[in-house]
Structure formats: structure tokens, C-alpha cells
Design an enzyme around this catalytic site. Structure first.
Site, mmCIF file in Angstrom:
data_model
loop_
_atom_site.group_PDB
_atom_site.id
_atom_site.type_symbol
_atom_site.label_atom_id
_atom_site.label_comp_id
_atom_site.label_asym_id
_atom_site.label_seq_id
_atom_site.Cartn_x
_atom_site.Cartn_y
_atom_site.Cartn_z
ATOM 1 N N LYS A 13 -18.106 -12.325 -26.662
ATOM 2 C CA LYS A 13 -18.392 -11.679 -25.372
ATOM 3 C C LYS A 13 -17.348 -10.622 -25.027
ATOM 4 O O LYS A 13 -17.687 -9.623 -24.419
ATOM 5 C CB LYS A 13 -18.623 -12.697 -24.261
ATOM 6 C CG LYS A 13 -17.395 -13.317 -23.663
ATOM 7 C CD LYS A 13 -17.780 -14.288 -22.568
ATOM 8 C CE LYS A 13 -16.790 -15.419 -22.470
ATOM 9 N NZ LYS A 13 -15.378 -15.076 -22.367
ATOM 10 N N ARG A 88 -17.416 -18.873 -13.886
ATOM 11 C CA ARG A 88 -17.523 -19.996 -14.809
ATOM 12 C C ARG A 88 -18.040 -21.237 -14.101
ATOM 13 O O ARG A 88 -18.357 -22.219 -14.764
ATOM 14 C CB ARG A 88 -16.157 -20.306 -15.405
ATOM 15 C CG ARG A 88 -15.854 -19.607 -16.733
ATOM 16 C CD ARG A 88 -14.402 -19.827 -17.043
ATOM 17 N NE ARG A 88 -14.042 -19.896 -18.424
ATOM 18 C CZ ARG A 88 -13.491 -18.900 -19.120
ATOM 19 N NH1 ARG A 88 -13.352 -17.724 -18.565
ATOM 20 N NH2 ARG A 88 -13.112 -19.078 -20.354
ATOM 21 N N ARG A 127 -9.283 -16.966 -35.929
ATOM 22 C CA ARG A 127 -9.064 -15.668 -35.269
ATOM 23 C C ARG A 127 -7.558 -15.395 -35.176
ATOM 24 O O ARG A 127 -6.777 -16.262 -34.823
ATOM 25 C CB ARG A 127 -9.702 -15.746 -33.876
ATOM 26 C CG ARG A 127 -9.461 -14.564 -32.990
ATOM 27 C CD ARG A 127 -10.461 -14.505 -31.863
ATOM 28 N NE ARG A 127 -10.341 -15.568 -30.868
ATOM 29 C CZ ARG A 127 -11.085 -15.625 -29.765
ATOM 30 N NH1 ARG A 127 -12.024 -14.720 -29.554
ATOM 31 N NH2 ARG A 127 -10.933 -16.594 -28.897
ATOM 32 N N ARG A 153 -3.603 -17.165 -30.884
ATOM 33 C CA ARG A 153 -3.595 -17.562 -29.472
ATOM 34 C C ARG A 153 -3.390 -19.072 -29.356
ATOM 35 O O ARG A 153 -4.080 -19.837 -30.031
ATOM 36 C CB ARG A 153 -4.937 -17.185 -28.827
ATOM 37 C CG ARG A 153 -4.926 -15.844 -28.127
ATOM 38 C CD ARG A 153 -6.309 -15.457 -27.650
ATOM 39 N NE ARG A 153 -6.902 -16.410 -26.703
ATOM 40 C CZ ARG A 153 -8.043 -16.199 -26.071
ATOM 41 N NH1 ARG A 153 -8.715 -15.073 -26.269
ATOM 42 N NH2 ARG A 153 -8.518 -17.088 -25.240
ATOM 43 N N ARG A 164 -12.079 -26.479 -24.922
ATOM 44 C CA ARG A 164 -12.677 -25.319 -24.243
ATOM 45 C C ARG A 164 -14.197 -25.281 -24.464
ATOM 46 O O ARG A 164 -14.955 -24.888 -23.578
ATOM 47 C CB ARG A 164 -12.032 -24.019 -24.734
ATOM 48 C CG ARG A 164 -10.584 -23.871 -24.253
ATOM 49 C CD ARG A 164 -9.856 -22.779 -24.998
ATOM 50 N NE ARG A 164 -10.334 -21.442 -24.667
ATOM 51 C CZ ARG A 164 -10.243 -20.408 -25.501
ATOM 52 N NH1 ARG A 164 -9.736 -20.545 -26.705
ATOM 53 N NH2 ARG A 164 -10.687 -19.223 -25.124
HETATM 54 P P1 AMP Z 1 -10.948 -16.618 -21.750
HETATM 55 O O1 AMP Z 1 -10.118 -15.551 -22.403
HETATM 56 O O2 AMP Z 1 -12.064 -16.065 -20.916
HETATM 57 O O3 AMP Z 1 -11.416 -17.667 -22.726
HETATM 58 O O4 AMP Z 1 -9.985 -17.362 -20.700
HETATM 59 C C1 AMP Z 1 -8.801 -18.007 -21.135
HETATM 60 C C2 AMP Z 1 -8.386 -19.083 -20.133
HETATM 61 O O5 AMP Z 1 -8.152 -18.501 -18.846
HETATM 62 C C3 AMP Z 1 -9.442 -20.153 -19.865
HETATM 63 O O6 AMP Z 1 -9.385 -21.198 -20.840
HETATM 64 C C4 AMP Z 1 -9.049 -20.646 -18.473
HETATM 65 O O7 AMP Z 1 -7.896 -21.485 -18.530
HETATM 66 C C5 AMP Z 1 -8.626 -19.348 -17.801
HETATM 67 N N1 AMP Z 1 -9.782 -18.684 -17.125
HETATM 68 C C6 AMP Z 1 -10.321 -17.474 -17.444
HETATM 69 N N2 AMP Z 1 -11.353 -17.174 -16.618
HETATM 70 C C7 AMP Z 1 -11.486 -18.214 -15.765
HETATM 71 C C8 AMP Z 1 -12.376 -18.527 -14.696
HETATM 72 N N3 AMP Z 1 -13.384 -17.701 -14.343
HETATM 73 N N4 AMP Z 1 -12.202 -19.705 -14.045
HETATM 74 C C9 AMP Z 1 -11.219 -20.551 -14.371
HETATM 75 N N5 AMP Z 1 -10.353 -20.336 -15.383
HETATM 76 C C10 AMP Z 1 -10.466 -19.186 -16.082
#
Ligand code: AMP
Length: 210
Positions: A13, A88, A127, A153, A164
Site C-alpha cells: 500500500k 485503522r 524486506r 525495520r 501486526r
Molecule cells: P505502518 O507503517 O502503517 O505499518 O505503521 C507502523 C506502526 O505505526 C503501526 O504498527 C502502529 O504501531 C503505528 N500506526 C500507524 N498508523 C496507525 C493508526 N492509524 N492507528 C494506530 N497506530 C498506527
């Protein structure tokens, strides 16, 4: 174009959000990127979010809603945006609707990238990012050059990815029906080359490909 992209970790995404952002000339708004920047900068917000992020848990709704509200105030978001990783939860979706209503605009669509779990696991755990260039590689499908300075990461490690993915499944169980009821949801197959997925995305949005 006001769009929400929904997809599991490593579903592509982020890549698709970048492509659409360029194509439509609107910013990509990624709460994950904003939180990682805050963590790197060591701000109060970053320190608060860090524990949740490293454990693969959701940062509290009010924190991310506040971030998005501030970001939507920037002039570049007036023409539209591609939201990546937000909302989310249904509470975040409702808050977003409120933020948009206040600005007199609505969402055009919510697109879900569908990729099966086994492939997501492999994509995330293999990755790697080049620290110097930011370029993303995959150890099997898109191997980095020998001189790359690779970063893995912390939340792309196997146990965290599994957490996750579980959390993504729990989240979409409520979020997707919420948007389906509003007639906004489009699901597309997220497996294939990035260009192929972009074509499917544009077709789902009723845009001409190319
Ligand atoms: P992502 O890069 O989108 O996978 O986000 C990495 C981490 O940031 C997630 O595992 C959450 O800990 C936090 N995070 C990102 N976006 C959100 C959201 N909309 N709500 C809550 N936590 C978020």
C-alpha cells in the site's frame, strides 16, 4: 482525489500510495511514516508512540487522529490526499468523517489491497531498506546491491509481523464492513508486479489506465 488505502503490512500500500500521489498531484498521508519520523526526531509524541510501534500495537486513536487533523491543515492537502495506514479502527474512520465534514469534503473511495498472509509474511521478513537512499529491497525478489547499507525495520521481524497481521485481521473485520455499508469500498487483488496492481487500482477507481 480523496482516497483511503487499506492493506496489511507489506501489502504494497505504501508503494501504491506513492504512485497515486504522484499521478493525482495530491500528498500521501501516512500515519506510519509520520510516527516513524516523530520517533526518529525523539519528540514527545515519538517517545509516546515508540513502545506501541515496536510491539506492533496500535498507537492510541487520539494520537493518530490529532496527527491527521494537523496534516489536513497543510495547504497541499486542500486538493485531496491518499491516506495510507489511517483509519485503522472504526473510531478513527468516524473521526476522519468528522474532520472531512468540518472541511466540507467527502471521501471518494476506500480501496483494499488483498494479499494472502503467507506472502505478506515473506514480503515483510525479507524486506530491507537502504539507509542511505531509502530504497526498499526484497532479499529474494529484488535483492539489494552488495554495497547497500541495509536496515531491517524493527517491526518487520517475524514475531512482530505476525502480531501486526493478527491485528490487521481484527481491524479489517470491523473497518471494511463500515465502509462497505457506505458504498465506498473497492477490493483489489494486491498480488503481482507493482505496475499491475496500479492498473487494477486505477480501474477500480474508474480512471483511465496510463
Ligand atoms: P505502518 O507503517 O502503517 O505499518 O505503521 C507502523 C506502526 O505505526 C503501526 O504498527 C502502529 O504501531 C503505528 N500506526 C500507524 N498508523 C496507525 C493508526 N492509524 N492507528 C494506530 N497506530 C498506527
Amino acid at each position: 482525489m480523496r482516497l483511503v488505502l487499506v492493506g496489511a503490512p507489506a501489502s504494497g500500500k505504501g508503494t501504491q500510495a506513492n504512485v497515486l500521489s504522484e499521478k493525482f498531484g495530491v500528498p500521501k498521508i501516512s500515519t506510519g511514516d509520520m510516527l516513524r519520523e516523530a520517533r526518529k526526531a525523539g519528540t514527545k509524541l515519538g517517545r509516546e508512540a515508540e513502545g506501541y510501534m515496536n510491539a506492533g500495537k496500535l498507537v492510541p486513536d487520539e494520537v493518530v487522529i490529532g496527527l491527521v487533523d494537523e496534516r489536513l491543515e497543510q495547504p497541499d492537502a486542500a486538493k485531496g490526499f491518499i491516506l495510507d495506514g489511517f483509519p485503522r479502527t472504526v473510531a478513527q474512520a468516524e473521526a476522519l468523517a468528522g474532520l472531512l465534514e468540518r472541511r466540507g469534503v467527502t471521501l471518494d473511495a476506500v480501496v483494499q489491497l488483498d494479499v494472502d498472509r503467507e506472502l505478506l509474511m515473506e514480503r515483510a521478513t525479507l524486506r530491507r531498506t537502504d539507509k542511505r537512499t531509502g530504497q526498499i529491497y526484497h532479499l529474494k525478489y529484488n535483492p539489494p546491491p552488495p554495497d547497500a547499507d541495509l536496515d531491517h525495520r524493527a517491526d518487520d521481524r517475524e514475531e512482530t509481523v505476525a502480531a501486526r497481521l493478527d491485528q490487521y485481521d481484527a481491524m479489517t473485520a470491523a473497518l471494511l464492513p463500515h465502509y462497505e455499508q457506505q458504498g465506498l469500498l473497492r477490493r483489489i487483488d494486491g498480488v503481482g508486479a507493482p505496475e499491475q496492481v496500479t492498473e487494477r487500482l486505477l480501474a477500480a477507481l474508474g480512471q483511465k489506465v496510463g
